[in-house]
Design an enzyme around this catalytic site. Structure first.
Site, PDB file in Angstrom:
ATOM      1  N   SER A 165       0.815  -1.212   0.000  1.00  0.00           N
ATOM      2  CA  SER A 165       0.000   0.000   0.000  1.00  0.00           C
ATOM      3  C   SER A 165       0.854   1.270   0.000  1.00  0.00           C
ATOM      4  CB  SER A 165      -0.955  -0.009   1.186  1.00  0.00           C
ATOM      5  OG  SER A 165      -0.229  -0.168   2.386  1.00  0.00           O
ATOM      6  N   ASP A 417      -4.685   6.090  10.779  1.00  0.00           N
ATOM      7  CA  ASP A 417      -3.700   5.624   9.803  1.00  0.00           C
ATOM      8  C   ASP A 417      -2.434   6.450  10.001  1.00  0.00           C
ATOM      9  OD1 ASP A 417      -2.104   5.020   7.654  1.00  0.00           O
ATOM     10  OD2 ASP A 417      -3.657   5.316   6.122  1.00  0.00           O
ATOM     11  N   HIS A 420       0.331   5.389   5.933  1.00  0.00           N
ATOM     12  CA  HIS A 420       0.288   6.041   4.612  1.00  0.00           C
ATOM     13  C   HIS A 420       0.361   7.540   4.809  1.00  0.00           C
ATOM     14  CE1 HIS A 420      -1.997   2.212   4.497  1.00  0.00           C
ATOM     15  NE2 HIS A 420      -1.081   2.007   3.574  1.00  0.00           N
TER      16      HIS A 420
END
Ligand SMILES: *[C@@H]1O[C@H](CO)[C@@H](O)[C@H](O)[C@H]1NC(C)=O
Ligand SMILES: *[C@@H]1O[C@H](CO)[C@@H](O)[C@H](O)[C@H]1NC(C)=O
Ligand SMILES: *[C@@H]1O[C@H](CO)[C@@H](O)[C@H](O)[C@H]1NC(C)=O
Ligand SMILES: *[C@@H]1O[C@H](CO)[C@@H](O)[C@H](O)[C@H]1NC(C)=O
Ligand SMILES: *[C@@H]1O[C@H](CO)[C@@H](O)[C@H](O)[C@H]1NC(C)=O
Length: 442
Positions: A165, A417, A420
């Site tokens: 990712s 998160d 990312h």
């Protein structure tokens, strides 16, 4: 949500590598801490959570900062081409540069909803005000991303991002940076809530450039958890390239490979039909522990070999991206205060973690080994983002992976998160460096 369970590191499953054997003191305690810092714990969780359907579709929160977004940025290089050839962008520091990273409206380039921090209501904008100043002479300043220069450097080519990712985060950043300046067309997108972000291709017709993303977190063929979250383990075939990108390898001119997080997390590894060992599998399964370092080398080796041998000696550039760590820094992944820092770390405030260094060294080592093995037609480069990413705890979505997270007040638990990066955000810098790699041939 509880499908993923943290299994403590079994020190015997950690195959000694050159760097761990040099650090015997770190062997037991440091890896555990450093792994947490590197965020492997959170990965499967994020994979689940980042994909939960967006909650209420209230009118988009319009942030005043978007008024400043100026897609018509122009870039004039003041540095002669030759001077940049020896620049090394891997060390340096973040310096304040108001507005530097406000370059696109991420909602318009189809980024993963959980990375669209501005749409999701993130109110602070300071994280958009930094640029990476590489160490070395001032002539090594990293030029701002120039979409025209990128598309000219890749004219007629197929640029493919392959990996986890973080590879996707960079691929989406690139599509946003390019499509803010040039017309783009979606050529393909898989269907389904997860799949639509995992396999896609855009065209930039004016330069005949295609940009693809192949989600393949182990680079090689993997079945099990990678395909179906309800399965407890990944079964990873070290000798076989990923099916999707492997089938397209002959068409790829520039490949950016990024992996590491899922290998730290663990899997059962195969060569052909034979199990050769596992990392982080339960002891009662009786597999030989082989750690993560050796499988990581093998997946890069298999991927680079497939790409080097593809297309009968056609010139090809392979870019191996290094590890970009998470910044949970000890917070639970569901803490509303995980990664709430609003500025980069200052020089000396944060060291690159031990495991992140080891993973980076493996990438450098595999790039060097691959250069020695492959023919002149294949150019192999390292995109070293570990230090610059380590210094940006402020650039992650945090709770703004969810849309308007505080609309009902501050919850006790809410997922963050911290791996990312927001788009726009620090990951755009990865593409600024990628552009310099593509422009400056050795
Ligand atoms: C960003 O783009 C979306 C979709 O086109 C739009 O709804 C939104 O208003 C834009 N944001 C700003 C502030 O321009
Ligand atoms: C947008 O960028 C151009 C070129 O750099 C500049 O001349 C112009 O003033 C900018 N517009 C805004 C609204 O900032
Ligand atoms: C760039 O700097 C890093 C860190 O100092 C070093 O590991 C790497 O080998 C350098 N790269 C080149 C191409 O000199
Ligand atoms: C897999 O087995 C083949 C044949 O024995 C061997 O040549 C190769 O090196 C092995 N690969 C890995 C990744 O262990
Ligand atoms: C693992 O080994 C133990 C002891 O030899 C044995 O009792 C058990 O059945 C084995 N488990 C598996 C899954 O093969």
């Amino acid at each position: 949500m509880g499908a993923y369970q943290y299994r403590p590191l079994d020190p015997h499953s950690h195959k000694p590598s050159s760097s761990s054997s040099k650090n015997p003191v770190c062997f037991l305690s440091k890896p555990v801490c450093a792994w947490l810092a590197c965020g492997f714990l959170s990965l499967a969780l994020l994979h689940l959570l980042c994909c939960s359907p967006a909650g209420n579709q209230r009118a988009a929160f319009v942030s005043p900062l978007l008024n400043y977004i100026n897609n018509t940025y122009s870039f004039v290089s003041s540095v002669p081409e030759g001077a940049k050839k020896s620049c090394n962008y891997s060390e340096g520091q973040w310096v304040r540069a108001p507005g530097h990273a406000r370059r696109y409206n991420a909602t318009q380039c189809d980024v993963k909803e959980s990375h669209d921090c501005i749409r999701n209501g993130r109110p602070d904008t300071g994280y958009l005000e930094w640029r990476w100043q590489p160490a070395g002479p001032p002539s090594c300043a990293l030029p701002e991303f120039d979409a025209g220069a990128f598309l000219s450097a890749t004219r007629g080519k197929h640029v493919a991002f392959i990996g986890d990712s973080m590879a996707r985060n960079q691929a989406q950043s690139l599509v946003c940076l390019l499509s803010a300046a040039f017309p783009s067309r979606l050529l393909h997108r898989d269907e389904g809530y997860h799949q639509k972000h995992n396999f896609w291709r855009y065209a930039f017709p004016a330069h005949d450039v295609r940009v693809s993303f192949y989600w393949n977190p182990f680079l090689v063929r993997a079945t099990g958890k990678a395909e179906d979250e309800s399965v407890p383990y990944n079964h990873v075939h070290l000798d076989q390239p990923g099916d999707r990108w492997g089938a397209d390898a002959d068409t790829i001119d520039v490949a950016v490979l990024a992996a590491g997080h899922w290998l730290l997390n663990g899997a059962i590894y195969y060569n052909g039909s034979e199990v050769i060992g596992a990392h982080n599998a339960p002891a009662e399964m009786n597999y030989t522990g082989i750690g993560y370092a050796w499988p990581l080398k093998m997946v890069y080796r298999t991927a680079v070999e497939r790409l080097s041998s593809a297309g009968g000696g056609r010139p090809r550039t392979l870019v191996l991206a290094t590890f970009s760590p998470a910044h949970f820094d000890g917070s639970p992944t569901d803490s509303p205060t995980a990664c709430t820092k609003m500025e980069p770390y200052k020089e000396g405030e944060k060291e690159v973690d031990w495991v992140c260094k080891e993973v980076r060294d493996i990438v450098y080592g595999e790039a060097e080994a691959a250069r020695a093995r492959s023919g002149a037609a294949t150019r192999i480069e390292v995109l070293d983002v570990t230090k610059l990413a380590t210094m940006r705890p402020d650039g992650h979505p945090g709770v703004y992976m969810n849309r308007d997270p505080f609309k009902h007040g501050v919850p006790d638990k809410i997922y963050s998160d911290c791996l990312h990066f927001c788009l726009p955000g620090p990951v755009d810098t990865f593409n600024e460096i990628l552009l310099q790699i593509l422009r400056n041939r050795r």
